[in-house]
Write a protein that holds these residues in place. Sequence first.
Motif, PDB file in Angstrom:
ATOM      1  N   ILE A 106      10.916  14.486   8.941  1.00 44.88           N
ATOM      2  CA  ILE A 106       9.445  14.325   8.980  1.00 44.88           C
ATOM      3  C   ILE A 106       8.878  14.263   7.564  1.00 44.88           C
ATOM      4  N   TYR A 107       9.411  15.107   6.666  1.00 45.57           N
ATOM      5  CA  TYR A 107       8.930  15.099   5.281  1.00 45.57           C
ATOM      6  C   TYR A 107       9.236  13.756   4.608  1.00 45.57           C
ATOM      7  N   ALA A 108      10.433  13.213   4.854  1.00 47.05           N
ATOM      8  CA  ALA A 108      10.818  11.920   4.252  1.00 47.05           C
ATOM      9  C   ALA A 108       9.920  10.793   4.765  1.00 47.05           C
ATOM     10  N   ILE A 109       9.630  10.791   6.087  1.00 49.47           N
ATOM     11  CA  ILE A 109       8.739   9.763   6.658  1.00 49.47           C
ATOM     12  C   ILE A 109       7.336   9.907   6.066  1.00 49.47           C
ATOM     13  N   ARG A 110       6.922  11.155   5.888  1.00 55.52           N
ATOM     14  CA  ARG A 110       5.598  11.437   5.305  1.00 55.52           C
ATOM     15  C   ARG A 110       5.508  10.877   3.879  1.00 55.52           C
ATOM     16  N   MET A 111       6.572  11.059   3.111  1.00 53.70           N
ATOM     17  CA  MET A 111       6.591  10.544   1.739  1.00 53.70           C
ATOM     18  C   MET A 111       6.603   9.011   1.722  1.00 53.70           C
ATOM     19  N   PHE A 112       7.216   8.411   2.727  1.00 54.41           N
ATOM     20  CA  PHE A 112       7.173   6.947   2.868  1.00 54.41           C
ATOM     21  C   PHE A 112       5.723   6.498   3.031  1.00 54.41           C
ATOM     22  N   GLY A 113       4.984   7.195   3.890  1.00 53.30           N
ATOM     23  CA  GLY A 113       3.565   6.874   4.087  1.00 53.30           C
ATOM     24  C   GLY A 113       2.765   7.036   2.804  1.00 53.30           C
ATOM     25  N   LEU A 114       3.012   8.142   2.079  1.00 52.06           N
ATOM     26  CA  LEU A 114       2.291   8.391   0.821  1.00 52.06           C
ATOM     27  C   LEU A 114       2.577   7.312  -0.217  1.00 52.06           C
ATOM     28  N   SER A 115       3.814   6.784  -0.215  1.00 57.94           N
ATOM     29  CA  SER A 115       4.182   5.745  -1.189  1.00 57.94           C
ATOM     30  C   SER A 115       3.387   4.454  -0.962  1.00 57.94           C
ATOM     31  N   LEU A 116       2.937   4.228   0.277  1.00 54.47           N
ATOM     32  CA  LEU A 116       2.142   3.033   0.577  1.00 54.47           C
ATOM     33  C   LEU A 116       0.691   3.179   0.115  1.00 54.47           C
ATOM     34  N   VAL A 117       0.296   4.423  -0.152  1.00 56.07           N
ATOM     35  CA  VAL A 117      -1.116   4.685  -0.475  1.00 56.07           C
ATOM     36  C   VAL A 117      -1.343   4.879  -1.970  1.00 56.07           C
ATOM     37  N   MET A 118      -0.535   5.734  -2.605  1.00 61.29           N
ATOM     38  CA  MET A 118      -0.838   6.261  -3.938  1.00 61.29           C
ATOM     39  C   MET A 118      -1.175   5.196  -4.982  1.00 61.29           C
ATOM     40  N   MET A 119      -0.187   4.411  -5.396  1.00 58.95           N
ATOM     41  CA  MET A 119      -0.401   3.470  -6.493  1.00 58.95           C
ATOM     42  C   MET A 119      -1.232   2.250  -6.093  1.00 58.95           C
ATOM     43  N   PRO A 120      -1.061   1.673  -4.876  1.00 58.67           N
ATOM     44  CA  PRO A 120      -1.923   0.542  -4.509  1.00 58.67           C
ATOM     45  C   PRO A 120      -3.411   0.881  -4.582  1.00 58.67           C
ATOM     46  N   VAL A 121      -3.783   2.055  -4.074  1.00 62.61           N
ATOM     47  CA  VAL A 121      -5.200   2.454  -4.071  1.00 62.61           C
ATOM     48  C   VAL A 121      -5.689   2.671  -5.502  1.00 62.61           C
ATOM     49  N   MET A 122      -4.877   3.358  -6.317  1.00 62.66           N
ATOM     50  CA  MET A 122      -5.287   3.610  -7.697  1.00 62.66           C
ATOM     51  C   MET A 122      -5.393   2.308  -8.492  1.00 62.66           C
ATOM     52  N   THR A 123      -4.424   1.398  -8.295  1.00 60.98           N
ATOM     53  CA  THR A 123      -4.439   0.113  -9.012  1.00 60.98           C
ATOM     54  C   THR A 123      -5.648  -0.717  -8.596  1.00 60.98           C
ATOM     55  N   ALA A 124      -5.963  -0.728  -7.289  1.00 54.86           N
ATOM     56  CA  ALA A 124      -7.136  -1.469  -6.795  1.00 54.86           C
ATOM     57  C   ALA A 124      -8.410  -0.958  -7.460  1.00 54.86           C
ATOM     58  N   GLY A 125      -8.499   0.362  -7.641  1.00 58.17           N
ATOM     59  CA  GLY A 125      -9.673   0.948  -8.295  1.00 58.17           C
ATOM     60  C   GLY A 125      -9.747   0.594  -9.770  1.00 58.17           C
ATOM     61  N   LEU A 126      -8.621   0.743 -10.484  1.00 56.86           N
ATOM     62  CA  LEU A 126      -8.604   0.462 -11.927  1.00 56.86           C
ATOM     63  C   LEU A 126      -8.836  -1.024 -12.215  1.00 56.86           C
ATOM     64  N   ASN A 127      -8.414  -1.893 -11.289  1.00 59.54           N
ATOM     65  CA  ASN A 127      -8.619  -3.337 -11.471  1.00 59.54           C
ATOM     66  C   ASN A 127     -10.096  -3.723 -11.505  1.00 59.54           C
ATOM     67  N   GLN A 128     -10.963  -2.866 -10.976  1.00 61.70           N
ATOM     68  CA  GLN A 128     -12.393  -3.184 -10.937  1.00 61.70           C
ATOM     69  C   GLN A 128     -13.091  -2.930 -12.272  1.00 61.70           C
ATOM     70  N   LEU A 129     -12.432  -2.187 -13.158  1.00 61.95           N
ATOM     71  CA  LEU A 129     -13.082  -1.795 -14.415  1.00 61.95           C
ATOM     72  C   LEU A 129     -12.900  -2.865 -15.490  1.00 61.95           C
ATOM     73  N   PRO A 130     -13.899  -3.025 -16.369  1.00 67.46           N
ATOM     74  CA  PRO A 130     -13.710  -3.925 -17.514  1.00 67.46           C
ATOM     75  C   PRO A 130     -12.631  -3.361 -18.441  1.00 67.46           C
ATOM     76  N   GLU A 131     -11.973  -4.238 -19.189  1.00 70.75           N
ATOM     77  CA  GLU A 131     -10.808  -3.850 -19.990  1.00 70.75           C
ATOM     78  C   GLU A 131     -11.084  -2.706 -20.954  1.00 70.75           C
ATOM     79  N   GLU A 132     -12.279  -2.712 -21.562  1.00 71.05           N
ATOM     80  CA  GLU A 132     -12.567  -1.686 -22.569  1.00 71.05           C
ATOM     81  C   GLU A 132     -12.722  -0.288 -21.960  1.00 71.05           C
ATOM     82  N   TRP A 133     -12.861  -0.237 -20.635  1.00 75.24           N
ATOM     83  CA  TRP A 133     -12.999   1.066 -19.978  1.00 75.24           C
ATOM     84  C   TRP A 133     -11.685   1.549 -19.350  1.00 75.24           C
ATOM     85  N   HIS A 134     -10.607   0.795 -19.532  1.00 71.06           N
ATOM     86  CA  HIS A 134      -9.325   1.208 -18.932  1.00 71.06           C
ATOM     87  C   HIS A 134      -8.852   2.594 -19.401  1.00 71.06           C
ATOM     88  N   PRO A 135      -8.962   2.923 -20.720  1.00 69.50           N
ATOM     89  CA  PRO A 135      -8.545   4.285 -21.125  1.00 69.50           C
ATOM     90  C   PRO A 135      -9.337   5.368 -20.393  1.00 69.50           C
TER      91      PRO A 135
END
Length: 483
Positions: free
Chosen positions: A357-386
């Motif tokens: 169950i823990y391994a399946i749960r981590m599979f689910g988390l892997s689909l969320v973590m970086m895609p969501v964060m990348t989608a958010g950071l992609n909205q910012l202008p380049e000078e605000w990336h830091p």
Amino acid sequence: MMAVMLIGAFVGLLNETLLATALPSIMNDFGIEENQVQWLTTAFLLTNGVMIPISAFLIEKFTTRQLFLTALTIFATGTAIASVSHAFELLLVARVIQAAGSGIMLPLMMTVMLRIFPVEKRGAAMGMAGVVISFAPAIGPTLSGWLLEYFSWRGLFYVVLPIVIIAIIVASKFVKNVTEQTNPKIDIISILLSSFGFGGLLYGFSSISGGHGGSEASSGINGQAVAIVIAAAIILTIFIIRQLKIAKPMLEFRVFKYPIFSLSLIITMIVLMALIGAETMLPLYMQNTRGFTALESGLMLLPGAIVMGIMSPITGMLFDKFGAKWLATIGMTIVTVTTFLFTSLEMDTAYSYLVIIYAIRMFGLSLVMMPVMTAGLNQLPEEWHPHGTAMANTMQQVSASIGTAILITTMTTSASNYEPNASSLEGLSETEAMTQIAANASISGYNAAFWLATILSLAGLCLTLFIKNKSKPQQEKSEQLAQ
């Protein structure tokens, strides 16, 4: 260049959890109590939490090469001191020095990735960052448990030090300057407000439940910690007002003007609370209630960590192709269901059930973590990336602390309010009855904490429905908003 930056960030994050299973032997060596030894973890996380908000300022002040080599050198110095520490106080200082270097490396690596990879390839690049962010802390307890079977706790630092030294040598050859220097002025007041605000918040929440889930966890809510959280919140409010008023803020809070970035940050924080829920609760349940060893509980988490490590780069490539929305929705559905399955733990719950169950749960988390964060950071202008990466990493630290505090408090409160079923105790001796009541109360506490984690996951699932798939940041619109 990216390989050496990934290695640097990996060893930095690995050290967050590397000492988890070594704390008992450190206690024996130095003759100290649990509440003292816990500072080796708390001080590391606190220093990290103080350094990460300052990283946006440092990235704009110094070149990529200067900053990365300095961060690695600071980290190596702390590791070297830790490996030869003859007193607890010296080991504690070494952990603070380690964290001062570690806190700069992750935001810098993410900023560099956003700078050198075009939007359509960022998912795959950030997927590699996801391996570091999720796999390093997850593998820490397992790796240290294995090393401690053969070496003393100093061996944990002996293993890390050569890797860091090699990373410094390689970085001196391959790391180039890719970030822009705007040469902001040092605002001492902002640095102090940020340090006391974020540091106080992290310390307060990590202490609020009367401990870290060990023997102190049963003492209820810590009133002093609540006062520290309130004071830190006031200091942070002053810090935010100051950042919005000054011409060159240390940390740019106007990144929250972009709705997708704000939404992605909230989802990421909920995901981390749910992630910390399992990573904190399951080892406690296995060791304190079920009597498993630290190594056995570490091995239980290992398949999940491996799944997360394998899936992060794959998820990144899927993000480049399909966007974040459906990946996040499917992932949060898996997380919600598997968290719910942990709400019915028993004294005889199978080890294999926990692993799967823990391994399946981590599979689910892997689909969320970086895609969501990348989608958010992609909205910012380049000078605000830091500022975007610093804000995202800071909020992750804060949410991990808050999540742990809320879940441990829920667990201890539920356990202390547990009312035993008299009929189930018939025929038992007084000692047997007391043992059974204590075990059942503990189980009740863990299940209550997972119910709360399930509700949090469900809230995160609902929020994923509002993510919009955008392949390119709206640069013109973002520039208008910034003015």
